[in-house]
Motif scaffolding. Structure first.
Motif, mmCIF file in Angstrom:
data_model
loop_
_atom_site.group_PDB
_atom_site.id
_atom_site.type_symbol
_atom_site.label_atom_id
_atom_site.label_comp_id
_atom_site.label_asym_id
_atom_site.label_seq_id
_atom_site.Cartn_x
_atom_site.Cartn_y
_atom_site.Cartn_z
ATOM 1 N N PRO A 8 21.748 -23.621 94.139
ATOM 2 C CA PRO A 8 22.450 -24.884 93.814
ATOM 3 C C PRO A 8 23.884 -24.882 94.339
ATOM 4 O O PRO A 8 24.843 -24.646 93.608
ATOM 5 C CB PRO A 8 22.404 -24.914 92.284
ATOM 6 C CG PRO A 8 22.341 -23.482 91.879
ATOM 7 C CD PRO A 8 21.543 -22.778 92.937
ATOM 8 N N VAL A 9 24.006 -25.108 95.641
ATOM 9 C CA VAL A 9 25.332 -25.088 96.269
ATOM 10 C C VAL A 9 26.185 -26.266 95.798
ATOM 11 O O VAL A 9 27.389 -26.126 95.568
ATOM 12 C CB VAL A 9 25.192 -25.117 97.802
ATOM 13 C CG1 VAL A 9 26.562 -25.264 98.469
ATOM 14 C CG2 VAL A 9 24.479 -23.867 98.286
ATOM 15 N N GLU A 10 25.565 -27.418 95.647
ATOM 16 C CA GLU A 10 26.320 -28.621 95.259
ATOM 17 C C GLU A 10 25.769 -29.171 93.949
ATOM 18 O O GLU A 10 24.586 -29.495 93.848
ATOM 19 C CB GLU A 10 26.211 -29.687 96.355
ATOM 20 C CG GLU A 10 27.018 -30.938 96.063
ATOM 21 C CD GLU A 10 26.900 -31.966 97.163
ATOM 22 O OE1 GLU A 10 27.396 -33.093 96.972
ATOM 23 O OE2 GLU A 10 26.291 -31.651 98.204
ATOM 24 N N LEU A 11 26.637 -29.258 92.946
ATOM 25 C CA LEU A 11 26.225 -29.782 91.649
ATOM 26 C C LEU A 11 26.182 -31.307 91.703
ATOM 27 O O LEU A 11 27.035 -31.952 92.301
ATOM 28 C CB LEU A 11 27.199 -29.337 90.553
ATOM 29 C CG LEU A 11 27.305 -27.826 90.320
ATOM 30 C CD1 LEU A 11 28.320 -27.517 89.233
ATOM 31 C CD2 LEU A 11 25.948 -27.236 89.959
ATOM 32 N N ARG A 12 25.170 -31.866 91.049
ATOM 33 C CA ARG A 12 25.068 -33.325 90.921
ATOM 34 C C ARG A 12 25.329 -33.698 89.466
ATOM 35 O O ARG A 12 24.952 -32.955 88.550
ATOM 36 C CB ARG A 12 23.683 -33.805 91.355
ATOM 37 C CG ARG A 12 23.339 -33.450 92.802
ATOM 38 C CD ARG A 12 24.279 -34.139 93.772
ATOM 39 N NE ARG A 12 24.061 -33.714 95.151
ATOM 40 C CZ ARG A 12 23.219 -34.316 95.981
ATOM 41 N NH1 ARG A 12 22.485 -35.328 95.577
ATOM 42 N NH2 ARG A 12 23.099 -33.885 97.235
ATOM 43 N N TYR A 13 25.936 -34.897 89.267
ATOM 44 C CA TYR A 13 26.370 -35.284 87.926
ATOM 45 C C TYR A 13 25.786 -36.629 87.528
ATOM 46 O O TYR A 13 25.529 -37.500 88.365
ATOM 47 C CB TYR A 13 27.902 -35.386 87.865
ATOM 48 C CG TYR A 13 28.605 -34.076 88.115
ATOM 49 C CD1 TYR A 13 28.952 -33.247 87.063
ATOM 50 C CD2 TYR A 13 28.933 -33.685 89.416
ATOM 51 C CE1 TYR A 13 29.614 -32.053 87.288
ATOM 52 C CE2 TYR A 13 29.586 -32.489 89.653
ATOM 53 C CZ TYR A 13 29.925 -31.680 88.585
ATOM 54 O OH TYR A 13 30.559 -30.480 88.816
#
Length: 453
Positions: free
Chosen positions: A269-274
């Protein structure tokens, strides 16, 4: 004097009255002078306004300064024939009916009116207000209005039987007569400039922008400009607060979208999504001192904070002098500040005994009767100068209020230099506040509201 030198002086005067003009905007204005030139005064004015003025709130200040420095440009004249006062009124009626606001004929009528009735005295360092009064008194605006109404009624009697068309017609007449008044005022300014020079007249006419008018000492004549400033100011702030609320915080991590995005990076999970942020709106409680010394400040602040109520889940407003009353419903149903003030005075709200400020009793009353409605997301806003008339300040009541709400701010309309002098106890109240803010004008009030939410 060269055109560029005149532009320099115009920009200096705009900055002196508070209109921000950057170096690049001044360069743009200078560049616009070339193709426009002096031949068309209105085109020149439009070109400078576009390049130098960024806010509609500053246009009236620009108009006045432009007339001072460029008022002599394109001053065409009709013949010097004599006109009596009745003829001036008749011709003015005809130009208004024809929609010829600012026409060459109206300028000539203004010139004759000033020649005959203003009584300008060379060498006097005045702003010309009395000259304007004398000229308009001689014109007899009521006589002109009555003539316009009579002539319109004769042309379309059926339309004037309905009160709405009549009222709309009268509003249009008032607007056109106000435009002619500006022509007379501009002619007087031109005479003053010719007599004393542009710089001297500009200093005499210099007035603060509406956002810089001191709310404690505002003259009655300045209140309409302040009221006109409040509504667009509240809309701008509301839009800004909406944008800040949407983008100022991140929502909770969206695990499903994060894991789906990680498939392209081998499950890492390199980029977290919100999730989209859904911050709870705060609640606002306003306590306003409406005693004589700060009443103007309180009324405008109440109107502005209530105009922003869409940015809060709930807004409640209380007024006090030596007693305390809630005015939430009154502000919501009133059209403007004057209506609110009139109703408060009629009902005697905020007064318990002698009508002299008693902050201690007001704070204790609020704590006793309304503290149960406070919660962690409540923001309490106290408006006043903290001058207690030597009554007990009861700072402990404010401390209890602060302990029951999320934030407590105090807006003081006095200069910071006057705090804690005489019967001011702002220092004792400050211990319970998140912040005590000097708020003497609408510019400072706007800066605070932008930080509030």
């Amino acid at each position: 004097m060269t055109l560029i030198a005149t532009l320099d002086r115009l920009v200096d005067e705009l900055r002196a009255v508070g209109v921000p003009v950057s170096v690049s905007e001044k360069v743009d204005a200078a560049a616009a002078l070339g193709p426009v030139g002096l031949a068309d005064r209105e085109a020149l004015k439009d070109a400078l306004a576009v390049t130098l003025v960024k806010s509609a709130d500053h246009l009236s200040a620009f108009d006045m300064v432009f007339d001072v420095y460029f008022g002599g440009v394109d001053q065409s004249r009709l013949g010097p024939g004599e006109l009596d006062d009745d003829t001036i009124r008749r011709l003015l009626v005809e130009t208004i009916e024809a929609g010829e606001d600012g026409s060459l004929l109206q300028r000539h009528l203004a010139r004759v009116l000033v020649d005959r009735h203003a009584g300008i005295q060379p060498g006097r360092a005045v702003a010309g207000t009395y000259y304007l009064f004398r000229a308009m008194r001689a014109l007899d605006v009521d006589h002109v209005t009555a003539a316009l109404v009579r002539r319109a009624g004769e042309r379309t009697p059926a339309a004037f039987a309905d009160p709405l068309p009549r009222r709309l017609f009268l509003e249009d007449v008032e607007r056109r007569l106000a435009a002619f008044r500006l022509e007379v005022e501009a002619e007087i300014r031109r005479r003053l400039v010719a007599d004393r020079g542009a710089d001297a007249v500009a200093r005499t006419l210099r007035r603060p922008l509406p956002e810089d008018v001191n709310l404690l000492t505002a003259a009655t004549a300045e209140l309409p400009a302040l009221r006109d400033t409040i509504q667009p100011l509240s809309r701008k702030l509301a839009a800004r607060l909406v944008q800040r609320r949407r983008h100022g915080r991140r929502g909770r991590i969206d695990v499903r979208r994060t894991m789906r995005a990680s498939l392209s990076t081998g499950g890492l999970p390199v980029e977290l999504r919100y999730h989209p942020p859904r911050p709870a709106k705060p609640e606002l409680v306003v306590l306003a001192d409406i005693s004589g010394s700060v009443s103007t400040f309180a009324m405008f602040t109440l109107q502005l904070t209530y105009a922003l109520r869409t940015q809060f889940s709930r807004v409640r407003c209380f007024v006090f002098v030596d007693g305390l009353d809630e005015v939430t419903d009154l502000i919501e149903r009133s059209a403007n500040v004057l209506e609110v003030a009139s109703e408060i005075n009629r009902l005697g709200l905020g007064v318990r005994l002698d009508g002299r400020s008693d902050y201690g009793n007001a704070l204790e009353t609020f704590w006793r009767d309304h503290a149960r409605d406070l919660r962690a997301r409540s923001t309490v806003l106290v408006l006043g100068d903290a001058r207690t008339n030597h009554h007990a300040p009861r700072a402990d009541a404010l401390a209890r209020i602060a302990g029951s709400c999320g934030h407590l701010f105090w807006l003081n309309p006095e200069s910071r230099a006057a705090w804690d002098s005489g019967d001011s106890v702002i220092g004792r109240y400050a211990r319970s506040c998140d912040e005590v803010v000097e708020c003497r004008n609408l510019r400072q009030l706007r800066a605070f509201v932008e930080r509030l939410a």
